[in-house]
Design a protein around this motif. Structure first.
Motif, PDB file in Angstrom:
ATOM      1  N   GLU A  81       0.839  -1.200   0.000  1.00  8.11           N
ATOM      2  CA  GLU A  81       0.000   0.000   0.000  1.00  8.11           C
ATOM      3  C   GLU A  81       0.873   1.249   0.000  1.00  8.11           C
ATOM      4  N   ALA A  82       1.984   1.206   0.711  1.00  7.53           N
ATOM      5  CA  ALA A  82       2.880   2.374   0.757  1.00  7.53           C
ATOM      6  C   ALA A  82       3.474   2.661  -0.619  1.00  7.53           C
ATOM      7  N   ASP A  83       3.856   1.614  -1.363  1.00  7.87           N
ATOM      8  CA  ASP A  83       4.382   1.806  -2.725  1.00  7.87           C
ATOM      9  C   ASP A  83       3.319   2.437  -3.624  1.00  7.87           C
ATOM     10  N   ILE A  84       2.115   1.910  -3.530  1.00  7.36           N
ATOM     11  CA  ILE A  84       1.021   2.412  -4.363  1.00  7.36           C
ATOM     12  C   ILE A  84       0.692   3.850  -3.984  1.00  7.36           C
ATOM     13  N   ALA A  85       0.604   4.123  -2.702  1.00  7.60           N
ATOM     14  CA  ALA A  85       0.321   5.489  -2.248  1.00  7.60           C
ATOM     15  C   ALA A  85       1.402   6.441  -2.726  1.00  7.60           C
ATOM     16  N   GLY A  86       2.641   6.005  -2.679  1.00  7.84           N
ATOM     17  CA  GLY A  86       3.748   6.840  -3.156  1.00  7.84           C
ATOM     18  C   GLY A  86       3.592   7.192  -4.620  1.00  7.84           C
ATOM     19  N   PHE A  87       3.221   6.209  -5.441  1.00  7.01           N
ATOM     20  CA  PHE A  87       3.018   6.475  -6.858  1.00  7.01           C
ATOM     21  C   PHE A  87       1.841   7.409  -7.081  1.00  7.01           C
ATOM     22  N   VAL A  88       0.726   7.148  -6.408  1.00  6.50           N
ATOM     23  CA  VAL A  88      -0.476   7.974  -6.571  1.00  6.50           C
ATOM     24  C   VAL A  88      -0.175   9.420  -6.178  1.00  6.50           C
ATOM     25  N   VAL A  89       0.503   9.602  -5.066  1.00 11.36           N
ATOM     26  CA  VAL A  89       0.832  10.960  -4.613  1.00 11.36           C
ATOM     27  C   VAL A  89       1.768  11.635  -5.603  1.00 11.36           C
ATOM     28  N   GLU A  90       2.820  10.931  -6.003  1.00 15.14           N
ATOM     29  CA  GLU A  90       3.796  11.519  -6.932  1.00 15.14           C
ATOM     30  C   GLU A  90       3.143  11.919  -8.248  1.00 15.14           C
ATOM     31  N   ARG A  91       2.287  11.054  -8.752  1.00 11.21           N
ATOM     32  CA  ARG A  91       1.708  11.257 -10.077  1.00 11.21           C
ATOM     33  C   ARG A  91       0.452  12.136 -10.088  1.00 11.21           C
ATOM     34  N   PHE A  92      -0.397  11.993  -9.043  1.00 12.93           N
ATOM     35  CA  PHE A  92      -1.710  12.636  -9.098  1.00 12.93           C
ATOM     36  C   PHE A  92      -1.988  13.623  -7.964  1.00 12.93           C
ATOM     37  N   LEU A  93      -1.187  13.604  -6.916  1.00 13.69           N
ATOM     38  CA  LEU A  93      -1.403  14.496  -5.778  1.00 13.69           C
ATOM     39  C   LEU A  93      -0.102  15.169  -5.339  1.00 13.69           C
ATOM     40  N   PRO A  94       0.600  15.811  -6.252  1.00 13.97           N
ATOM     41  CA  PRO A  94       1.882  16.399  -5.875  1.00 13.97           C
ATOM     42  C   PRO A  94       1.706  17.402  -4.729  1.00 13.97           C
ATOM     43  N   GLY A  95       2.656  17.386  -3.835  1.00 12.30           N
ATOM     44  CA  GLY A  95       2.609  18.290  -2.700  1.00 12.30           C
ATOM     45  C   GLY A  95       2.026  17.650  -1.453  1.00 12.30           C
ATOM     46  N   LEU A  96       1.301  16.541  -1.605  1.00 15.60           N
ATOM     47  CA  LEU A  96       0.755  15.831  -0.453  1.00 15.60           C
ATOM     48  C   LEU A  96       1.824  14.889   0.080  1.00 15.60           C
ATOM     49  N   ASP A  97       1.895  14.739   1.371  1.00 15.49           N
ATOM     50  CA  ASP A  97       2.805  13.756   1.965  1.00 15.49           C
ATOM     51  C   ASP A  97       2.157  12.380   1.816  1.00 15.49           C
ATOM     52  N   THR A  98       2.932  11.420   1.373  1.00 10.65           N
ATOM     53  CA  THR A  98       2.406  10.068   1.145  1.00 10.65           C
ATOM     54  C   THR A  98       1.729   9.513   2.396  1.00 10.65           C
ATOM     55  N   ALA A  99       2.288   9.783   3.550  1.00  7.61           N
ATOM     56  CA  ALA A  99       1.723   9.276   4.803  1.00  7.61           C
ATOM     57  C   ALA A  99       0.341   9.856   5.081  1.00  7.61           C
ATOM     58  N   ASP A 100       0.000  10.969   4.444  1.00  7.82           N
ATOM     59  CA  ASP A 100      -1.300  11.602   4.668  1.00  7.82           C
ATOM     60  C   ASP A 100      -2.408  11.034   3.778  1.00  7.82           C
ATOM     61  N   LEU A 101      -2.062  10.147   2.874  1.00 11.03           N
ATOM     62  CA  LEU A 101      -3.075   9.556   2.002  1.00 11.03           C
ATOM     63  C   LEU A 101      -3.648   8.312   2.673  1.00 11.03           C
ATOM     64  N   ASP A 102      -4.876   8.426   3.125  1.00 13.86           N
ATOM     65  CA  ASP A 102      -5.570   7.305   3.763  1.00 13.86           C
ATOM     66  C   ASP A 102      -5.770   6.207   2.712  1.00 13.86           C
ATOM     67  N   PRO A 103      -5.441   4.947   3.025  1.00 17.57           N
ATOM     68  CA  PRO A 103      -5.602   3.875   2.043  1.00 17.57           C
ATOM     69  C   PRO A 103      -7.043   3.628   1.618  1.00 17.57           C
ATOM     70  N   GLU A 104      -7.998   4.215   2.331  1.00 14.15           N
ATOM     71  CA  GLU A 104      -9.418   4.074   1.973  1.00 14.15           C
ATOM     72  C   GLU A 104      -9.989   5.352   1.352  1.00 14.15           C
ATOM     73  N   TYR A 105      -9.147   6.342   1.086  1.00  9.69           N
ATOM     74  CA  TYR A 105      -9.595   7.586   0.457  1.00  9.69           C
ATOM     75  C   TYR A 105     -10.095   7.281  -0.946  1.00  9.69           C
ATOM     76  N   ASP A 106     -11.291   7.727  -1.280  1.00 11.15           N
ATOM     77  CA  ASP A 106     -11.906   7.410  -2.572  1.00 11.15           C
ATOM     78  C   ASP A 106     -11.304   8.283  -3.676  1.00 11.15           C
ATOM     79  N   LEU A 107     -10.398   7.701  -4.424  1.00 15.63           N
ATOM     80  CA  LEU A 107      -9.673   8.415  -5.476  1.00 15.63           C
ATOM     81  C   LEU A 107     -10.564   8.741  -6.671  1.00 15.63           C
ATOM     82  N   LEU A 108     -11.551   7.909  -6.933  1.00 15.77           N
ATOM     83  CA  LEU A 108     -12.443   8.147  -8.071  1.00 15.77           C
ATOM     84  C   LEU A 108     -13.508   9.195  -7.754  1.00 15.77           C
ATOM     85  N   ALA A 109     -14.164   9.054  -6.616  1.00 10.13           N
ATOM     86  CA  ALA A 109     -15.243   9.991  -6.266  1.00 10.13           C
ATOM     87  C   ALA A 109     -14.720  11.413  -6.094  1.00 10.13           C
TER      88      ALA A 109
END
Length: 99
Positions: free
Chosen positions: A17-45
């Motif tokens: 999950e940490a690897d995936i969150a890192g990619f999502v943050v780097e690619r789609f949420l720049p500026g967010l700290d990876t640790a701040d992305l809840d693994p249940e946060y609805d990326l589509l909605a």
């Protein structure tokens, strides 16, 4: 001297999950700290990702982790959250090991 029997190829595990969150943050949420992305946060909605992003994530899983997702897995519910992406990658990796 007897030769050792050939061993099965070692397949890397699906990404964490940490690897995936890192990619999502780097690619789609720049500026967010990876640790701040809840693994249940609805990326589509929340429109963090869309159908094109699903393809980018699938390509990253294949390129970086050797996890090829079958076409039937490329649906929104499998990419809704980091946890869902991890589960999808895990299923694909498990299928790869059985093949």
């Amino acid at each position: 001297m007897a030769a050792d029997p050939p061993s099965a190829p070692v397949t890397p595990p699906a990404p964490s999950e940490a690897d995936i969150a890192g990619f999502v943050v780097e690619r789609f949420l720049p500026g967010l700290d990876t640790a701040d992305l809840d693994p249940e946060y609805d990326l589509l909605a929340t429109a963090v990702i869309d159908s094109l992003a699903v393809l980018h994530i699938a390509a990253w899983l294949a390129d970086e982790h050797g996890v090829d997702l079958p076409d039937e897995e490329l649906v929104g519910r499998n990419f809704r959250t980091v946890r869902a992406i991890r589960a999808t990658a895990g299923r694909a990796a498990a299928g790869r090991e059985r093949s």
